[in-house]
Design an enzyme around this catalytic site. Structure first.
Site, PDB file in Angstrom:
ATOM      1  N   SER A 155       0.800  -1.222   0.000  1.00 20.78           N
ATOM      2  CA  SER A 155       0.000   0.000   0.000  1.00 20.78           C
ATOM      3  C   SER A 155       0.831   1.269   0.000  1.00 20.78           C
ATOM      4  O   SER A 155       0.402   2.311   0.469  1.00 20.78           O
ATOM      5  CB  SER A 155      -0.973   0.023   1.185  1.00 20.78           C
ATOM      6  OG  SER A 155      -1.978  -0.943   0.998  1.00 20.78           O
ATOM      7  N   GLU A 295       6.770  -5.660  -8.404  1.00 21.02           N
ATOM      8  CA  GLU A 295       6.453  -6.594  -7.315  1.00 21.02           C
ATOM      9  C   GLU A 295       5.273  -7.462  -7.705  1.00 21.02           C
ATOM     10  O   GLU A 295       4.525  -7.142  -8.632  1.00 21.02           O
ATOM     11  CB  GLU A 295       6.106  -5.819  -6.030  1.00 21.02           C
ATOM     12  CG  GLU A 295       4.897  -4.903  -6.197  1.00 21.02           C
ATOM     13  CD  GLU A 295       4.131  -4.688  -4.893  1.00 21.02           C
ATOM     14  OE1 GLU A 295       4.428  -5.324  -3.874  1.00 21.02           O
ATOM     15  OE2 GLU A 295       3.184  -3.879  -4.920  1.00 21.02           O
ATOM     16  N   GLY A 301      -5.940  -6.131  -3.572  1.00 20.88           N
ATOM     17  CA  GLY A 301      -7.216  -5.523  -3.172  1.00 20.88           C
ATOM     18  C   GLY A 301      -8.386  -6.124  -3.936  1.00 20.88           C
ATOM     19  O   GLY A 301      -8.271  -6.448  -5.119  1.00 20.88           O
TER      20      GLY A 301
HETATM   21  N1  LIG Z   1      11.319   1.639  -9.268  1.00 23.01           N
HETATM   22  C1  LIG Z   1      10.236   2.416  -9.339  1.00 23.01           C
HETATM   23  N2  LIG Z   1      10.146   3.366 -10.301  1.00 23.01           N
HETATM   24  C2  LIG Z   1       9.065   4.173 -10.384  1.00 23.01           C
HETATM   25  N3  LIG Z   1       8.018   4.118  -9.538  1.00 23.01           N
HETATM   26  C3  LIG Z   1       8.041   3.203  -8.562  1.00 23.01           C
HETATM   27  C4  LIG Z   1       9.140   2.297  -8.410  1.00 23.01           C
HETATM   28  N4  LIG Z   1       8.905   1.509  -7.339  1.00 23.01           N
HETATM   29  C5  LIG Z   1       7.697   1.886  -6.851  1.00 23.01           C
HETATM   30  N5  LIG Z   1       7.178   2.908  -7.572  1.00 23.01           N
HETATM   31  C6  LIG Z   1       5.899   3.592  -7.304  1.00 23.01           C
HETATM   32  O1  LIG Z   1       5.539   3.359  -5.945  1.00 23.01           O
HETATM   33  C7  LIG Z   1       4.338   2.572  -5.868  1.00 23.01           C
HETATM   34  C8  LIG Z   1       4.460   1.512  -4.761  1.00 23.01           C
HETATM   35  O2  LIG Z   1       5.548   0.657  -5.026  1.00 23.01           O
HETATM   36  P1  LIG Z   1       5.432  -0.930  -5.022  1.00 23.01           P
HETATM   37  O3  LIG Z   1       6.785  -1.475  -5.322  1.00 23.01           O
HETATM   38  O4  LIG Z   1       4.322  -1.369  -5.931  1.00 23.01           O
HETATM   39  O5  LIG Z   1       5.105  -1.244  -3.489  1.00 23.01           O
HETATM   40  P2  LIG Z   1       3.756  -1.410  -2.641  1.00 23.01           P
HETATM   41  O6  LIG Z   1       2.589  -1.327  -3.607  1.00 23.01           O
HETATM   42  O7  LIG Z   1       3.906  -2.763  -2.030  1.00 23.01           O
HETATM   43  O8  LIG Z   1       3.792  -0.319  -1.627  1.00 23.01           O
HETATM   44  C9  LIG Z   1       4.163   1.968  -7.251  1.00 23.01           C
HETATM   45  O9  LIG Z   1       2.792   1.720  -7.513  1.00 23.01           O
HETATM   46  C10 LIG Z   1       4.763   3.039  -8.156  1.00 23.01           C
HETATM   47  O10 LIG Z   1       3.839   4.111  -8.351  1.00 23.01           O
HETATM   48 MG   LIG Z   2       2.414  -2.157  -5.467  1.00 27.44          MG
END
Ligand SMILES: Nc1ncnc2c1ncn2[C@@H]1O[C@H](COP(=O)(O)OP(=O)(O)O)[C@@H](O)[C@H]1O
Ligand SMILES: [Mg+2]
Length: 339
Positions: A155, A295, A301
């Site tokens: 999240s 990931e 959700g």
């Molecule tokens: N390497 C990356 N480059 C660009 N945006 C990223 C990157 N890692 C994460 N994000 C942004 O942050 C959000 C959350 O990261 P994510 O790795 O999906 O973790 P989580 O959803 O588990 O918090 C992503 O939906 C994206 O918008």
């Molecule tokens: Mg995510």
């Protein structure tokens, strides 16, 4: 998939079903909302479904409740990370979604990436930093647009974007970036004992839902997420009205098919089953855009407005059909997948 979902279903044939929702992770509120939607869909289909919140009940009640199977819609730790799957394995109660090992792997973003890299699955370059450890010497090789996140969280909790300043000497810019990293690590490490620093991909954001397992795993239509200021954070995920979702994502057909193939491969590489969702950034390169996988979520959700139901709808599967499809595939590790 749709064939399967179109079969007439007699909800009673599933027996007594527990919907595991809530829990005690930081994603409790989201899980309560997902769980309420799943419970309603099951009950409306005639399934003898009952809510079960492990934060409010003893796990021993799972056995005494006499559940024939469980719909697991806990998000985050103690629910999505293999721990609850282990409890259900021990109690011999079949459950939806990934087994113990794949759930535990997917909860750890670094372990997931380590499985993807040897398979040739593209993922942003990263370094893992333990609490108390110094910044890696070669951190500059990741570039000047970075993102820091806890290794095991969801999240968008504890996630910070960092940019080196545009002006200044190279040494001053490097120093500013390192200061930013130190602050961002402090935030990420409030959530977890380890964090990852990733190169930030500046491009469009997509997500890919996958159903099934092994050779039968199939991607649903891609969803493109357009968040205000490209900031898809907790608020924009669950509360804001300004985030736009486009499904199917407006992409060239060949590119969409390629991204879906890569996501299915990534899902299989982790050994996921039942259902899942892979978050993807599109990297713009000289040869055109290409996917870069962030990931895998093994219990994403499931509110009416969530992304997996949105992708299912674009595939001709409504929310109830999706929920029944996931429930149908519930099983224990080592049991045969349903035909
Ligand atoms: N390497 C990356 N480059 C660009 N945006 C990223 C990157 N890692 C994460 N994000 C942004 O942050 C959000 C959350 O990261 P994510 O790795 O999906 O973790 P989580 O959803 O588990 O918090 C992503 O939906 C994206 O918008
Ligand atoms: Mg995510």
């Amino acid at each position: 998939m749709s064939q399967h979902a179109e079969q007439p279903t007699d909800g009673r044939r599933f027996g007594k079903v527990g919907v595991l929702l809530g829990g005690s992770s930081s994603e409790r509120e989201v899980s309560l909302r997902s769980g309420a939607a799943v419970l309603r869909a099951l009950q409306e289909s005639g399934v003898d479904a009952h809510a079960f919140d492990p934060a409010q009940r003893s796990l021993g009640d799972l056995e005494s409740a006499g559940f024939a199977r469980v719909f697991l819609i806990l998000h985050g730790r103690q629910g999505e990370d293999g721990a609850m799957q282990g409890v259900l394995e021990t109690l011999r109660i079949p459950y939806t979604g990934s087994g113990v090992q794949a759930s535990a792997i997917a909860m750890d973003k670094v372990t997931t990436k380590r499985l993807w890299v040897p398979e040739g699955i593209p993922t942003p370059a990263w370094r893992r930093v333990e609490r108390g450890a110094a910044l890696p010497e070669d951190i500059d090789t990741l570039g000047t647009a970075l993102i820091v996140k806890p290794v095991s969280e969801g999240s968008t909790f504890g996630v910070t974007k960092i940019d080196a300043p545009d002006a200044g000497t190279p040494a001053a810019r490097r120093a500013a970036l390192r200061r930013g990293l130190d602050e961002a690590l402090d935030i990420a490490l409030r959530y977890d004992g380890a964090a990852l620093i990733e190169e930030r991909i500046l491009g469009r954001e997509l997500t890919c839902a996958v159903l099934g397992e092994g050779a039968q795993a199939r991607a649903l239509p891609l969803v493109e997420i357009r968040a205000p200021g490209a900031n898809y954070d907790y608020h924009n995920k669950y509360f804001g009205n300004d985030t736009q979702y486009l499904c199917p994502a407006p992409l060239d057909a060949a590119l969409s098919a390629h991204i879906q193939d890569v996501c299915v491969q990534a899902y299989r590489a982790v050994g996921a089953r039942g259902w899942g969702r892979i978050d993807v950034m599109l990297r713009e390169g000289p040869a055109g855009p290409s996917p870069c996988l962030l990931e895998l979520n093994t219990a994403p959700g499931m509110t009416d407005h969530s992304l997996v139901p949105m992708a299912a709808r674009a595939h001709g599967m409504d929310f109830t059909q999706l929920v029944l499809h996931i429930l149908e595939a519930a099983r224990l590790d080592g049991q045969e997948p349903p035909a």
